[in-house]
Scaffold this motif. Structure first.
Motif, mmCIF file in Angstrom:
data_model
loop_
_atom_site.group_PDB
_atom_site.id
_atom_site.type_symbol
_atom_site.label_atom_id
_atom_site.label_comp_id
_atom_site.label_asym_id
_atom_site.label_seq_id
_atom_site.Cartn_x
_atom_site.Cartn_y
_atom_site.Cartn_z
ATOM 1 N N PRO A 65 1.127 -1.039 0.065
ATOM 2 C CA PRO A 65 0.075 -0.069 -0.119
ATOM 3 C C PRO A 65 0.816 1.231 0.013
ATOM 4 C CG PRO A 65 0.019 -0.842 2.178
ATOM 5 C CD PRO A 65 0.726 -1.944 1.261
ATOM 6 N N TYR A 66 -0.056 2.290 -0.489
ATOM 7 C CA TYR A 66 0.870 3.619 -0.386
ATOM 8 C C TYR A 66 0.223 4.270 0.874
ATOM 9 C CZ TYR A 66 2.171 8.520 -1.694
ATOM 10 O OH TYR A 66 2.852 9.775 -1.657
ATOM 11 N N GLN A 67 1.033 4.615 1.826
ATOM 12 C CA GLN A 67 0.714 5.139 3.081
ATOM 13 C C GLN A 67 1.705 5.863 3.748
ATOM 14 O OE1 GLN A 67 0.368 1.412 5.349
ATOM 15 N NE2 GLN A 67 2.598 1.148 5.488
ATOM 16 N N VAL A 184 -6.818 8.896 3.314
ATOM 17 C CA VAL A 184 -6.456 8.234 2.288
ATOM 18 C C VAL A 184 -5.054 8.037 2.353
ATOM 19 C CG1 VAL A 184 -6.275 8.461 -0.131
ATOM 20 C CG2 VAL A 184 -8.410 8.803 0.849
ATOM 21 N N LEU A 185 -4.149 9.134 2.676
ATOM 22 C CA LEU A 185 -2.650 9.028 2.951
ATOM 23 C C LEU A 185 -2.204 7.826 4.014
ATOM 24 C CD1 LEU A 185 -1.843 12.711 2.367
ATOM 25 C CD2 LEU A 185 -1.739 10.959 0.765
ATOM 26 N N ALA A 186 -3.285 7.750 4.881
ATOM 27 C CA ALA A 186 -2.670 6.874 5.742
ATOM 28 C C ALA A 186 -3.183 5.258 5.454
ATOM 29 C CB ALA A 186 -3.625 6.838 7.162
ATOM 30 N N LYS A 187 -4.183 4.932 4.555
ATOM 31 C CA LYS A 187 -4.556 3.785 4.224
ATOM 32 C C LYS A 187 -5.554 3.851 2.926
ATOM 33 C CE LYS A 187 -5.664 -1.187 5.384
ATOM 34 N NZ LYS A 187 -5.713 -1.857 6.577
ATOM 35 N N ALA A 222 -7.821 7.962 -7.407
ATOM 36 C CA ALA A 222 -6.464 8.273 -7.381
ATOM 37 C C ALA A 222 -5.870 7.208 -6.413
ATOM 38 C CB ALA A 222 -6.043 9.556 -7.363
ATOM 39 N N ALA A 223 -6.461 7.105 -5.114
ATOM 40 C CA ALA A 223 -5.925 6.219 -4.185
ATOM 41 C C ALA A 223 -6.128 4.747 -4.577
ATOM 42 C CB ALA A 223 -6.816 6.455 -2.991
ATOM 43 N N GLY A 230 0.551 -0.583 -6.290
ATOM 44 C CA GLY A 230 1.589 -1.208 -5.105
ATOM 45 C C GLY A 230 1.454 -2.459 -4.781
ATOM 46 N N GLN A 231 -0.130 -3.162 -4.756
ATOM 47 C CA GLN A 231 -0.048 -4.522 -4.518
ATOM 48 C C GLN A 231 0.454 -5.309 -5.913
ATOM 49 O OE1 GLN A 231 -1.091 -5.894 -1.977
ATOM 50 N NE2 GLN A 231 -1.698 -4.246 -0.631
#
Length: 555
Positions: A65-67, A184-187, A222-223, A230-231
């Motif tokens: 993930p992008y976090q 969204v930036l967290a998960k 986008a998220a 990423g996955q």
């Protein structure tokens, strides 16, 4: 009045503190050797706010993930108290406490708008029950105790903050939108937030507004793309499963998380896919019947109890990204995936308690049943927290739940290998290979551990020999057996040894050649200080030195 404006924050804080008590047994747990090693222990990029670290944290897709916000929270922990697992876990606990407090506020706002005919006291009791039911539930242990899942508690806190801002004043869209961007930036699992806001408009706000949801949908899109990329980059999506298998897994997930919320038994850190699992397996067919029953019940009471139907729809929407249509690993289900979907089911539980307490005949039994349910959940949660207090206890718990799973044996073998328990590692690897012979990595580990075991034994044997040698007496003349030094024969002119002791050698007097310049008095030659002079090279000790041919100078 119990639910006045001053008492609401106090009740929210009290519920948050009460929900944390079952998790305290795992506060001092170390880093777990399950994703904590590559994620935190062996990863130096989150340790501090250097320019290189910040660039890495804001661009990486490590572990899928992008976090970036979750990585920055780790960096803040490191700046405050270093790589201390207890302190970092305390941050998880505080974030979870914030989630419980916000859930109380959200439930109170929902019930105030959706059940205005009830008293404020009844709404406060129902909101507190919903917050405690969710916060102290055994399904929360994995997300709260596991340091790798900081993203769950952080994104959940921001998700609930967004919902509370929206319920408090829907006409101020910037605050909930900003909270959603941070979530969204967290998960990325919070991408269903636009659908949640639409459901809130439907009930209890009873308004229709679509234009203000467009920014939410754009951010969610986008998220979602970043999360899938990423996955895919780590290979989590490259699984050979057909559409039928994924659909069966999604149906089973909808039923499994709902059942475990009502009856949390058989919880484990790893749930494997059972043999023969598919759309026609009994597990999937039974889950389909259960999901259909719940849907029919929600439809039937949609007018009398709209909260029940809305909660089930909300639960399905939040769980959809993690239900199984998109596979994120080889496990069947994961308890951490219930963190956000459990919010909807908890709201439904609070609404049910409120409806039961409104009837005089059901008030006392419903209150007693609610208290008993909270205490039972807290006891199971405390037991689960003790399982999560160490790597060995965690995977032994997984073997208790499912003895036929090979993954717990593999992880136990890795833990034993890292702690130099080679015999235990070999036993676990043999068990893993016996359960799943296709595990080539474990076959190679068997050979490596066998070699390591032989090396360790050799090193231990050599160390024991060195210790025995150092323990021997230093005077080798007193050591019996081979290698003992024999005493030398006494030299000529030496005094005889005393009884009970070794012979003491004495150099005979006036047997060596005097040095040049020596003075002779009384016919005796002596060196400086009256000591016998040194003999020439090659002259034996105890043998008279040859007399010089020249005469000594007379004084």
């Amino acid at each position: 009045m119990l639910a006045s404006r001053r008492t609401v924050p106090a009740l929210a804080a009290l519920a948050a503190l009460a929900a944390l008590l079952p998790f305290l047994p795992a506060l001092n747990a170390p880093f777990l050797e399950w994703d904590d090693l590559p994620h935190l222990v062996n990863n130096p990029h989150w340790r501090g706010f250097s320019a290189e670290n910040v660039r890495w944290m804001t661009t990486t897709v490590q572990d899928g993930p992008y976090q970036p916000l979750s990585w920055l929270s780790y960096a803040l922990d490191y700046s405050l108290w270093g790589a201390n697992p207890a302190a970092m876990r305390a941050t998880n606990f505080l974030l979870h406490a914030g989630c419980v407090a916000l859930l109380y506020l959200v439930c109170a706002a929902l019930l105030e708008r959706g059940a205005a005919e009830s008293s404020p006291r009844e709404r406060s009791v129902a909101a507190a029950f919903a917050a405690l039911f969710w916060g102290a539930h055994p399904l929360r242990v994995e997300s709260v105790v596991w340091l790798t899942e900081r993203r769950d508690v952080l994104s959940g806190f921001l998700y609930l903050l967004c919902a509370w801002f929206y319920l408090k004043d829907p006409k101020k869209p910037l605050r909930p939108l900003f909270a959603f961007c941070l979530a969204v930036l967290a998960k990325a699992s919070v991408i269903t937030m636009p659908l949640t806001l639409i459901l809130l408009d439907r009930w209890p706000l009873r308004r229709r507004s679509w234009a203000d949801k467009i920014p939410y949908f754009l951010i969610s899109f986008a998220a979602g793309v970043a999360g899938l990329a990423g996955q895919w980059d780590i290979g989590a999506l490259r699984l050979e499963t057909g559409f039928g298998d994924r659909l069966g897994l999604a149906v089973y997930s909808l039923w499994w998380y709902a059942v475990k919320t009502a009856w949390p038994s058989g919880l484990s850190p790893y749930h494997r896919v059972p043999p023969g699992f598919g759309p026609s397996s009994p597990l999937v067919l039974g889950a389909a019947v259960g999901v259909a029953f719940l849907g029919a019940a929600a439809w039937r009471v949609r007018r009398r109890a709209p909260a029940f139907g809305m909660s089930l729809v909300h639960y399905s929407l939040i769980l959809a990204p993690m239900a199984g249509f998109v596979r994120f690993g080889h496990h069947l289900v994961a308890e951490r995936y219930s963190f956000l979907p459990g919010l909807a089911l908890s709201v439904a539980a609070g609404a049910g308690l409120l409806a039961a307490r409104r009837r005089a005949t059901w008030r006392a039994p419903a209150t007693a049943a609610g208290i008993a349910l909270l205490l039972a959940n807290a006891a199971v949660t405390a037991k689960g927290a003790r399982y999560w207090s160490g790597t060995e206890s965690l995977w032994k718990r997984a073997l208790e739940v499912d003895p036929g799973s090979a993954v717990p044996h593999v992880n136990l073998a890795s833990y034993y290998r890292n702690t130099s328990r080679i015999d235990d590692a070999l036993a676990e690897e043999r068990a893993a290979v016996a359960l799943d012979p296709r595990r080539a990595r474990q076959l190679s580990n068997l050979g490596a551990d066998a070699v390591q075991k032989k090396t360790v034994r050799r090193s231990r044997t050599a160390a024991a020999r060195r210790r025995r040698r150092r323990a021997r007496p230093r005077d080798r003349a007193l050591q019996p057996g081979r290698g003992a030094r024999r005493p030398r024969a006494p030299a000529r002119g030496a005094r005889p040894a005393r009884a009970g002791g070794p012979a003491r050698l004495r150099r005979p007097e006036n047997t060596q050649q005097p040095r040049r310049g020596a003075v002779v008095r009384g016919g005796a030659r002596a060196g400086r200080g009256g000591l016998p002079p040194r003999g020439r090279a090659g002259a034996g000790v105890g043998r008279p030195a040859p007399q010089p041919r020249q005469r000594a100078r007379e004084v």
